[in-house]
Motif scaffolding. Structure first.
Motif, mmCIF file in Angstrom:
data_model
loop_
_atom_site.group_PDB
_atom_site.id
_atom_site.type_symbol
_atom_site.label_atom_id
_atom_site.label_comp_id
_atom_site.label_asym_id
_atom_site.label_seq_id
_atom_site.Cartn_x
_atom_site.Cartn_y
_atom_site.Cartn_z
ATOM 1 N N LEU A 165 -5.921 49.287 -65.765
ATOM 2 C CA LEU A 165 -6.644 48.254 -65.014
ATOM 3 C C LEU A 165 -5.763 47.613 -63.944
ATOM 4 N N SER A 166 -6.424 47.249 -62.836
ATOM 5 C CA SER A 166 -5.796 46.401 -61.818
ATOM 6 C C SER A 166 -6.008 44.938 -62.196
ATOM 7 N N ALA A 167 -5.390 44.069 -61.435
ATOM 8 C CA ALA A 167 -5.712 42.644 -61.546
ATOM 9 C C ALA A 167 -7.117 42.432 -60.985
ATOM 10 N N MET A 168 -7.777 41.342 -61.389
ATOM 11 C CA MET A 168 -9.093 41.023 -60.816
ATOM 12 C C MET A 168 -8.942 40.870 -59.292
ATOM 13 N N VAL A 228 -6.594 38.512 -57.020
ATOM 14 C CA VAL A 228 -5.598 37.786 -57.830
ATOM 15 C C VAL A 228 -4.166 38.108 -57.381
ATOM 16 N N THR A 229 -3.874 39.387 -57.107
ATOM 17 C CA THR A 229 -2.503 39.709 -56.679
ATOM 18 C C THR A 229 -2.186 38.999 -55.364
ATOM 19 N N ASN A 230 -3.175 38.977 -54.457
ATOM 20 C CA ASN A 230 -2.949 38.253 -53.188
ATOM 21 C C ASN A 230 -2.604 36.794 -53.461
ATOM 22 N N GLY A 262 -1.082 39.251 -62.821
ATOM 23 C CA GLY A 262 -2.477 39.609 -62.524
ATOM 24 C C GLY A 262 -2.976 40.719 -63.438
ATOM 25 N N GLU A 263 -2.184 41.778 -63.557
ATOM 26 C CA GLU A 263 -2.586 42.911 -64.398
ATOM 27 C C GLU A 263 -2.478 42.545 -65.876
ATOM 28 N N GLN A 264 -1.474 41.728 -66.230
ATOM 29 C CA GLN A 264 -1.338 41.344 -67.649
ATOM 30 C C GLN A 264 -2.559 40.530 -68.089
ATOM 31 N N GLY A 324 -2.036 48.665 -64.676
ATOM 32 C CA GLY A 324 -1.595 49.422 -63.519
ATOM 33 C C GLY A 324 -0.549 48.613 -62.773
ATOM 34 N N PHE A 325 0.076 49.251 -61.732
ATOM 35 C CA PHE A 325 0.900 48.544 -60.760
ATOM 36 C C PHE A 325 2.263 48.100 -61.270
ATOM 37 N N ILE A 326 2.351 47.531 -62.469
ATOM 38 C CA ILE A 326 3.617 46.892 -62.865
ATOM 39 C C ILE A 326 4.536 47.871 -63.598
ATOM 40 N N GLY A 346 4.269 48.914 -55.697
ATOM 41 C CA GLY A 346 3.769 48.652 -54.340
ATOM 42 C C GLY A 346 2.286 48.342 -54.376
ATOM 43 N N ARG A 347 1.814 47.664 -53.307
ATOM 44 C CA ARG A 347 0.416 47.217 -53.271
ATOM 45 C C ARG A 347 -0.539 48.411 -53.433
ATOM 46 N N GLY A 348 -1.564 48.185 -54.216
ATOM 47 C CA GLY A 348 -2.518 49.266 -54.511
ATOM 48 C C GLY A 348 -1.982 50.260 -55.530
ATOM 49 N N GLY A 349 -0.876 49.905 -56.194
ATOM 50 C CA GLY A 349 -0.143 50.857 -57.043
ATOM 51 C C GLY A 349 -0.795 51.248 -58.356
ATOM 52 N N SER A 350 -1.912 50.628 -58.728
ATOM 53 C CA SER A 350 -2.548 51.015 -60.003
ATOM 54 C C SER A 350 -3.043 52.460 -59.974
ATOM 55 N N ASP A 351 -3.449 52.947 -58.789
ATOM 56 C CA ASP A 351 -3.845 54.362 -58.678
ATOM 57 C C ASP A 351 -2.654 55.247 -59.052
HETATM 58 N N1 ASP Z 1 -3.208 44.462 -58.105
HETATM 59 C C1 ASP Z 1 -2.358 45.278 -57.263
HETATM 60 C C2 ASP Z 1 -2.686 45.027 -55.798
HETATM 61 O O1 ASP Z 1 -3.593 44.254 -55.493
HETATM 62 C C3 ASP Z 1 -2.433 46.718 -57.604
HETATM 63 C C4 ASP Z 1 -3.781 47.388 -57.427
HETATM 64 O O2 ASP Z 1 -4.805 46.719 -57.295
HETATM 65 O O3 ASP Z 1 -3.793 48.615 -57.423
HETATM 66 O O4 ASP Z 1 -2.005 45.559 -54.962
#
Ligand code: ASP
Ligand code: ADP
Ligand code: MG
Length: 453
Positions: A34-37, A40-42, A118-120, A180-182, A194-199
């Protein structure tokens, strides 16, 4: 074993989290990343920036807003009072950690710890939901297995050993939930991909577990042929090769983190992009399957810097390019695009962290000019060298756009060019002419290859 990743919009509120739960009904064991909602990361990044610039009151206020958002989510998420209370306690404890860091002093490691929350939070709440719903779910903390090395690359050996160990400790689980991400870095400190890293997390997990599929669930019906944020009438592509998808992801298609494809490609794991808001849509399948030739999609990457390196001496005498690239190597700065002439080289970089040092060293043996605010536009597909007409089709659309650099022939999957960012949206819209009128399916676009010109 399948890996399913749900992005920010897919877990953006209590209803969405419940919808994700409803999608997890098969018999096969799965890993859910899962990503953060959404947003939330922003907000967490903003909090760390406020704290770093000494604006503690604003940082605390923003933190409180974020805590309220999560408490509201917990209130709508659980059926029972007991779980609502448990959820609220879990959230308050995590937010207490942010507040104490803000109050007691602040450094770079604290920033990364805060951004990781955020992810936690989303994973903690979702795991509780699965437990309340009676599902056989286990929480696998990413910080106990996901690690990058000193070059910020995933440490696949460590990840495999530790992820498998943690999963084996929960032999009765059918759904393994993880952030994801962390990750942790080579020093054992909390970091991220890095941003978007959950993929990327999902792809790495799929790789080490030899998954039979990695699913990326997002808010759109798969990879579109052009950027839907700027262009109307885009349509989803049903199939892409790994190489085509990697080019699109690298050159700006936000739907996929740039590094997602490689870990799946090396193990031949299909990557399927699906829409949580419309789960019956087939989405996009990315695999090694060969599909039609021709132009398939367009993407753009902003924030590019062009560097022109001019030498009065014989530029292309052997050794010169080596000397130039050594400088980028020393400062660990990847070069995206390159063109040469008898007297100069133009190249582009994405990261400008070491730009000043790079320019200083290059200036010792060449004349250097830097242009910022550039965009790489990338036309992706399968264009074998023996086929004619593709470059002409692309550049015919772009007569009105000043083009700074062109790269073609580096791979059969990409024609890319550099423009001033000011022209990006116009260029993307003009390139939409390459695709015959609106369609819901890529299958009506077969004629592009048959008669390119
Ligand atoms: N939450 C992180 C971000 O906003 C990772 C992700 O969404 O993939 O960058
Ligand atoms: P998530 O939060 O699920 O990771 P992202 O916002 O990172 O989702 O990625 C999905 C978004 O990517 C879409 O909503 C869309 O606006 C944007 N996007 C950019 N280029 C493309 C493309 N070529 N195809 C599909 N979506 C794209
Ligand atoms: Mg994303």
């Amino acid at each position: 074993m399948k890996v399913l990743k749900f992005g920010g919009t897919s877990v953006g509120n209590a209803d969405r989290l419940r919808k994700v739960n409803e999608l997890l009904n098969g018999d096969e064991p799965i890993v859910v990343v899962l990503s953060a909602m959404a947003g939330v990361t922003n907000s967490l990044v903003e909090i760390t920036e406020l704290a770093q610039s000494g604006k503690m009151l604003e940082a605390i206020e923003k933190t409180k807003e974020l805590e309220d958002k999560h408490i509201k989510t917990a209130d709508g998420l659980f059926d029972s009072k007991m779980y609502r209370k448990r959820g609220e306690e879990f959230i308050s404890n995590l937010f207490l950690r942010i507040l104490s860091r803000l109050i007691e002093g602040f450094n770079q490691t604290d920033s990364r710890n805060i951004v990781a929350l955020g992810e936690q939070l989303s994973v903690g709440l979702f795991h509780m939901l699965l437990t309340e719903q009676g599902k056989r779910a286990a929480y696998i903390p990413a910080l106990e297995y996901m690690r990058i090395d000193k070059d910020s690359e995933p440490d696949f050996f460590y990840i495999e050993q530790n992820l498998k160990r943690l999963m084996q400790n929960n032999p009765f689980a059918k759904i393994y939930v993880t952030e994801g991400f962390i990750c942790r870095n080579a020093n054992g400190l909390v970091d991220n991909l890095g941003r978007g890293g959950s993929d990327f997390t999902a792809a790495i997990v799929g790789n080490v577990l030899n998954a039979n599929e990695v699913q990326i669930w997002t808010d759109i019906d798969g990879v579109h042929n052009n950027d839907p944020r700027f262009v109307t009438n885009t349509f989803p592509l049903r199939q892409l090769s790994y190489d085509e998808a990697a080019e699109l992801a690298y050159f700006g298609a936000k739907i996929l983190h740039p590094q997602t494809i490689q870990p799946c490609k090396v193990k031949n794991i299909p990557v399927v992009l699906k829409n949580t808001l419309n789960p019956i849509d087939e989405g996009t399948v990315i695999s090694s399957m060969k599909n039609r030739k021709g132009i398939k999609a367009v993407a753009a990457k902003d924030g590019i810097t062009a560097i022109n390196i001019k030498s009065s001496r014989m530029l292309l005498a052997y050794g010169f390019l080596h000397r130039v690239f050594e400088v980028f190597d020393t400062y660990k700065t990847p070069v995206d695009m390159i063109t040469t002439s008898e007297v100069s080289i133009s190249l582009t970089i994405d990261s400008t962290i070491n730009l000043e040092k790079i320019v200083n060293v290059l200036s010792q043996f060449a004349q250097v000019e830097v242009e910022r605010n550039q965009t790489i536009v990338c036309v992706v597909g399968d264009f074998p060298a023996s086929h004619k007409g593709y470059a002409a089709m692309v550049f015919d659309c772009l007569r009105e756009i000043p083009i700074r650099m062109i790269s073609y022939g580096g791979s059969v999957n990409n024609i890319s060019f550099l423009i001033d960012s000011h022209y990006k949206v116009q260029a993307l819209r003009l390139l939409q002419q390459l695709f015959p009128a609106v369609s819901v399916s890529d299958s009506t676009h077969q004629n592009i290859e048959a008669n390119p010109f």
